[in-house]
Design a protein around this motif. Structure first.
Motif, PDB file in Angstrom:
ATOM      1  N   TYR A 289      41.963  31.902  73.396  1.00  0.00           N
ATOM      2  CA  TYR A 289      43.325  32.527  73.463  1.00  0.00           C
ATOM      3  C   TYR A 289      44.298  32.369  74.700  1.00  0.00           C
ATOM      4  CZ  TYR A 289      43.162  35.362  69.223  1.00  0.00           C
ATOM      5  OH  TYR A 289      43.158  35.752  67.965  1.00  0.00           O
ATOM      6  N   LEU A 290      43.687  32.614  75.811  1.00  0.00           N
ATOM      7  CA  LEU A 290      44.316  32.281  77.134  1.00  0.00           C
ATOM      8  C   LEU A 290      44.615  30.788  77.311  1.00  0.00           C
ATOM      9  CD1 LEU A 290      42.178  34.889  79.274  1.00  0.00           C
ATOM     10  CD2 LEU A 290      44.510  35.189  78.376  1.00  0.00           C
ATOM     11  N   GLY A 291      43.702  30.028  77.010  1.00  0.00           N
ATOM     12  CA  GLY A 291      44.034  28.722  77.252  1.00  0.00           C
ATOM     13  C   GLY A 291      45.144  28.101  76.370  1.00  0.00           C
ATOM     14  N   ARG A 292      45.733  28.892  75.137  1.00  0.00           N
ATOM     15  CA  ARG A 292      46.867  28.435  74.726  1.00  0.00           C
ATOM     16  C   ARG A 292      48.158  29.384  75.232  1.00  0.00           C
ATOM     17  NH1 ARG A 292      47.048  27.103  69.317  1.00  0.00           N
ATOM     18  NH2 ARG A 292      45.743  25.616  68.829  1.00  0.00           N
ATOM     19  N   GLY A 293      47.818  29.905  76.414  1.00  0.00           N
ATOM     20  CA  GLY A 293      48.979  30.907  76.863  1.00  0.00           C
ATOM     21  C   GLY A 293      49.371  32.033  76.188  1.00  0.00           C
ATOM     22  N   LYS A 294      48.575  32.493  75.266  1.00  0.00           N
ATOM     23  CA  LYS A 294      48.625  33.717  74.429  1.00  0.00           C
ATOM     24  C   LYS A 294      47.813  34.846  74.869  1.00  0.00           C
ATOM     25  CE  LYS A 294      50.534  31.915  70.412  1.00  0.00           C
ATOM     26  NZ  LYS A 294      51.121  32.667  69.287  1.00  0.00           N
ATOM     27  N   SER A 295      48.183  36.014  75.577  1.00  0.00           N
ATOM     28  CA  SER A 295      47.399  36.918  76.029  1.00  0.00           C
ATOM     29  C   SER A 295      47.166  37.936  75.029  1.00  0.00           C
ATOM     30  CB  SER A 295      47.927  37.520  77.109  1.00  0.00           C
ATOM     31  OG  SER A 295      49.177  38.149  76.802  1.00  0.00           O
ATOM     32  N   ASN A 296      48.076  38.185  74.063  1.00  0.00           N
ATOM     33  CA  ASN A 296      47.586  39.191  72.863  1.00  0.00           C
ATOM     34  C   ASN A 296      46.610  40.499  73.252  1.00  0.00           C
ATOM     35  OD1 ASN A 296      48.522  38.059  70.510  1.00  0.00           O
ATOM     36  ND2 ASN A 296      47.439  36.365  70.792  1.00  0.00           N
ATOM     37  N   LYS A 297      47.105  40.967  74.240  1.00  0.00           N
ATOM     38  CA  LYS A 297      46.037  42.120  74.761  1.00  0.00           C
ATOM     39  C   LYS A 297      45.864  43.185  73.973  1.00  0.00           C
ATOM     40  CE  LYS A 297      50.437  44.355  76.387  1.00  0.00           C
ATOM     41  NZ  LYS A 297      50.840  45.447  75.651  1.00  0.00           N
TER      42      LYS A 297
ATOM     43  N   VAL B 253      40.578  41.652  56.516  1.00  0.00           N
ATOM     44  CA  VAL B 253      41.923  41.755  57.225  1.00  0.00           C
ATOM     45  C   VAL B 253      42.023  40.515  58.305  1.00  0.00           C
ATOM     46  CG1 VAL B 253      43.675  43.106  58.564  1.00  0.00           C
ATOM     47  CG2 VAL B 253      42.159  44.305  56.793  1.00  0.00           C
ATOM     48  N   ILE B 254      43.341  39.929  58.048  1.00  0.00           N
ATOM     49  CA  ILE B 254      43.711  39.192  58.947  1.00  0.00           C
ATOM     50  C   ILE B 254      44.584  39.562  60.023  1.00  0.00           C
ATOM     51  CG2 ILE B 254      45.027  36.975  59.488  1.00  0.00           C
ATOM     52  CD1 ILE B 254      43.940  35.693  57.112  1.00  0.00           C
ATOM     53  N   GLU B 255      44.523  39.676  61.354  1.00  0.00           N
ATOM     54  CA  GLU B 255      45.600  40.469  62.213  1.00  0.00           C
ATOM     55  C   GLU B 255      45.530  39.784  63.592  1.00  0.00           C
ATOM     56  OE1 GLU B 255      47.551  42.923  61.206  1.00  0.00           O
ATOM     57  OE2 GLU B 255      48.431  42.150  63.052  1.00  0.00           O
ATOM     58  N   HIS B 256      46.757  39.806  64.133  1.00  0.00           N
ATOM     59  CA  HIS B 256      46.978  39.377  65.241  1.00  0.00           C
ATOM     60  C   HIS B 256      47.154  40.518  66.401  1.00  0.00           C
ATOM     61  CE1 HIS B 256      47.846  35.284  65.250  1.00  0.00           C
ATOM     62  NE2 HIS B 256      48.538  35.285  64.323  1.00  0.00           N
ATOM     63  N   ASP B 257      47.391  41.508  66.065  1.00  0.00           N
ATOM     64  CA  ASP B 257      47.688  42.726  66.928  1.00  0.00           C
ATOM     65  C   ASP B 257      46.234  43.595  67.291  1.00  0.00           C
ATOM     66  OD1 ASP B 257      48.102  45.418  67.929  1.00  0.00           O
ATOM     67  OD2 ASP B 257      49.871  45.720  66.517  1.00  0.00           O
ATOM     68  N   MET B 258      46.030  43.209  68.506  1.00  0.00           N
ATOM     69  CA  MET B 258      44.602  43.747  69.064  1.00  0.00           C
ATOM     70  C   MET B 258      44.539  45.053  69.035  1.00  0.00           C
ATOM     71  SD  MET B 258      42.757  41.241  69.355  1.00  0.00           S
ATOM     72  CE  MET B 258      42.812  39.377  69.161  1.00  0.00           C
ATOM     73  N   THR B 259      45.412  45.818  69.359  1.00  0.00           N
ATOM     74  CA  THR B 259      45.352  47.289  69.042  1.00  0.00           C
ATOM     75  C   THR B 259      44.927  47.802  67.782  1.00  0.00           C
ATOM     76  OG1 THR B 259      47.369  47.277  70.595  1.00  0.00           O
ATOM     77  CG2 THR B 259      46.617  49.374  69.918  1.00  0.00           C
TER      78      THR B 259
END
Lengths: 254, 363
Positions: free
Chosen positions: A246-254, A202-208
């Motif tokens: 992740y953070l270095g690209r300004g994306k926090s995707n918590k 599974v490829i996913e972005h949503d960390m939850t």
């Protein structure tokens, strides 16, 4: 879970017009495993699926299915027939066909031109479709045109279409995209229930969502076309390299 | 499901009545002088065009492949039939020689080798199927294997028919050059100039159209039909579901070529002429307009489109010959903008309009 490889990807590289989409990627998938792949945009996740499914050919490296089937020599439909099913990021269903017929087309069975002319549904086919319709919760909408379904329902239908093919490997690209939290959670449960019987990536972005489905399984982080790190969800999440990417690209995707 | 089957029943009954009318009643009326020979001949031509329109729609409306080369297959069928008809003239031509007039004119005294077998109707008939079928097979194989899609496929098919027309325009092709074939006299021993023969040809055309319609209707209900329309709506999904989409497209391309070719073979003895202008790209484009106006993605649509536009053309070429292309272009624009489903979608549109009107007061 035994230690049999379902998919072997070794030292694979792919460039598009000088852009290195995948660089020396090595990846193994065990039989029955549910693997989650994360990574920032442009990390090569979709190219990774393209290479496995035959849409793109690697410049170098080895991609094998099961013991010794070389996938780099085969095209999309041959790879699919071996048992590799792929769900696209944007739901791709046959909008003008009914939900039922979408599943009819996906059912495992002969795929030839002449076979399709003389093919009749058997009662086992119907039973299998009924079963799938219940599983993807679309049994009330079997005669709807797929184009009339809500976005989340289309995602589910496409998952149902994959299952109808009874694949050995399921490649699922962002299944939760555009879903409500509740739908996302249900999708996660569905995928978990499928693991073991099928091997799944599974490829996913949503960390939850990733946390939900990864449980104590392996998570692979892709970055600039290669594996940045691999491990349990918590280990990966606290890995400084991953945070930097992740953070270095300004994306926090918590 | 039950509403679907009643709709099918209605369609079946309608198709039955219309076929009965064209195959039996219309020719009977002609035999008794109530329909003129000119009219029945004109309608024979329309029905041949309907076959061409169906072949376009099978590719465009059902599979999403806009072929601009169908006029080529139509013409090839026509030319194969034409070669047979030229041989049947015998020595009744202007020059009273046993070879076609244009060959005499070009200085030939003997029949070129490739012309010889065309004295046999079975030979000509098998080439009506074989030549366009093989051409479609080879061209389609190369195009679909290279995954040529969308507008590139349209351009390529258009180039194919354009190239072929240039070839046929040349005299040294020995196919009659720009004049093509004409002045036919006999088909299978029957005089083409007699009303009875023309009526017979009309009946044959109507029967062929019915057979094509029925078989394609049956085909569209099979799993093959589902795959075909799925390719139109999402080829990737079909490919990634394990179907070799190229094989399906190739099969349809060949079938469409055969339908067009049979249409052309029936057309030539009824209009009495075939020349390379029939295979120029604008002929293909016209057939695309018939499809769009009638309603693509249906089987009735192209038939209605071919008949209605060509009736309009027959009328316009008498009433306003200079404006025909303007009328045709305008019609196409109007349909694309205002009636994307074509003429066949009018009843459904009226119905939904009526429902809106009747519902409004209560709301």
């Amino acid at each position: 879970m035994n230690n049999k490889y379902m998919l072997t990807v070794e030292d694979v590289s792919k460039t598009y017009d000088g852009f290195k989409a995948i660089t020396d990627l090595t990846f193994y998938l065990f039989e029955g495993e549910l693997r989650t792949v994360i990574g920032p945009n442009g990390a090569g996740k979709s190219t990774f699926f393209d290479l496995i499914t035959g849409r793109a050919k690697p410049d170098k490296g080895k991609i094998e299915f099961g013991f010794d089937t070389d996938l780099t020599e085969l095209n999309e439909y041959e790879i699919n027939r071996l048992g590799v099913g792929r769900k696209f990021q944007t739901p791709s269903v046959f909008t003008e066909h009914t939900v039922f017929n979408n599943l009819v087309l996906s059912l495992k069975g002969s795929r030839g031109v002449f076979a399709s002319i003389f093919k009749r549904h058997s009662s086992t086919d119907r039973d299998r479709i009924d079963e799938l319709l219940k599983l993807i919760r679309l049994d009330g909408k079997r005669d709807w045109k797929a184009g009339q379904l809500a976005h989340g329902e289309k995602q589910w239908l496409e998952i149902g279409m994959l299952l109808a093919q009874d694949p050995k490997i399921l490649l699922v690209d962002e299944p939760a995209a555009g879903m409500t939290d509740e739908e996302t959670h249900r999708t996660g449960e569905l995928l978990i229930s499928l693991a073991g019987k099928h091997s799944i990536i599974v490829i996913e972005h949503d960390m939850t969502f990733v946390k939900q489905i990864a449980r104590d399984g392996q998570v692979t982080v892709l970055h600039q076309g290669s594996v940045l790190c691999e491990g349990k969800f918590d280990a990966v999440q606290s890995n400084p390299k991953v945070r930097e990417v992740y953070l270095g690209r300004g994306k926090s995707n918590k | 499901m039950s509403s679907l089957s009643t709709r099918h029943k209605v369609e079946l009954i309608a198709a039955g009545f219309i076929s009965l009318f064209f195959i039996v009643i219309f020719p009977l009326l002609n035999a008794h002088g109530m329909v003129s020979d000119f009219t029945i001949n004109l309608w024979g031509k329309y029905l041949c065009y309907a076959l061409l329109a169906i072949s376009v729609d099978l590719l465009w409306g059902y599979t999403g492949l806009l072929s601009l080369g169908q006029a080529l297959f139509f013409s090839l069928g026509g030319y194969m039939m034409g070669m047979y008809l030229m041989r049947m003239i015998g020595d009744l031509g202007q020059y009273h020689k046993p070879i076609p007039d244009f060959l005499v004119f070009l200085g030939w005294t003997e029949l070129p080798k490739f012309w010889k077998p065309f004295s046999s109707f079975p030979f000509a008939f098998s080439l009506i199927l074989l030549l366009p079928g093989l051409l479609a097979l080879v061209f389609g194989f190369l195009a679909f294997r290279s995954r040529i899609k969308g507008v590139y496929f349209s351009i390529l098919t258009q180039a194919l028919t354009y190239g072929a027309s240039l070839m046929f325009f040349r005299n040294d092709m020995l196919m009659g050059g720009n004049n093509g074939f004409t002045d036919f006299k006999f088909i299978l021993g029957h005089d083409l100039r007699s009303a009875t023969t023309q009526r017979g040809l009309f009946i044959v055309t109507a029967i062929v159209l019915l057979l094509v319609y029925t078989s394609l209707r049956l085909l569209s209900h099979t799993k093959f039909g589902l795959v075909q329309r799925a390719i139109r709506d999402g080829e990737n999904r079909v490919l990634f579901s394990g179907y070799a989409t190229a094989h399906f497209k190739l099969f349809i391309f060949v079938i469409a070529a055969l339908i067009a070719s049979i249409g052309g073979a029936l057309y030539v003895p009824q209009v009495g002429i075939i020349n390379p202008s029939e295979m120029t790209p604008d002929k293909s484009l016209e057939a695309v307009v018939w499809c769009a106006v009638g309603g693509r993605g249906t089987l009735v649509g192209p038939i209605i489109g071919a008949i209605s536009i060509n009736s309009l053309k027959s009328w316009a070429s008498r009433a306003a010959p200079d404006y025909w292309l303007v009328i045709l272009g305008g019609l196409f624009v109007v349909v694309v903008l205002l009636l994307p489903g074509g003429i066949v979608s009018i009843p459904a549109r009226l119905k939904s309009l009526w429902q809106r009107v009747t519902r409004q007061p209560s709301a």
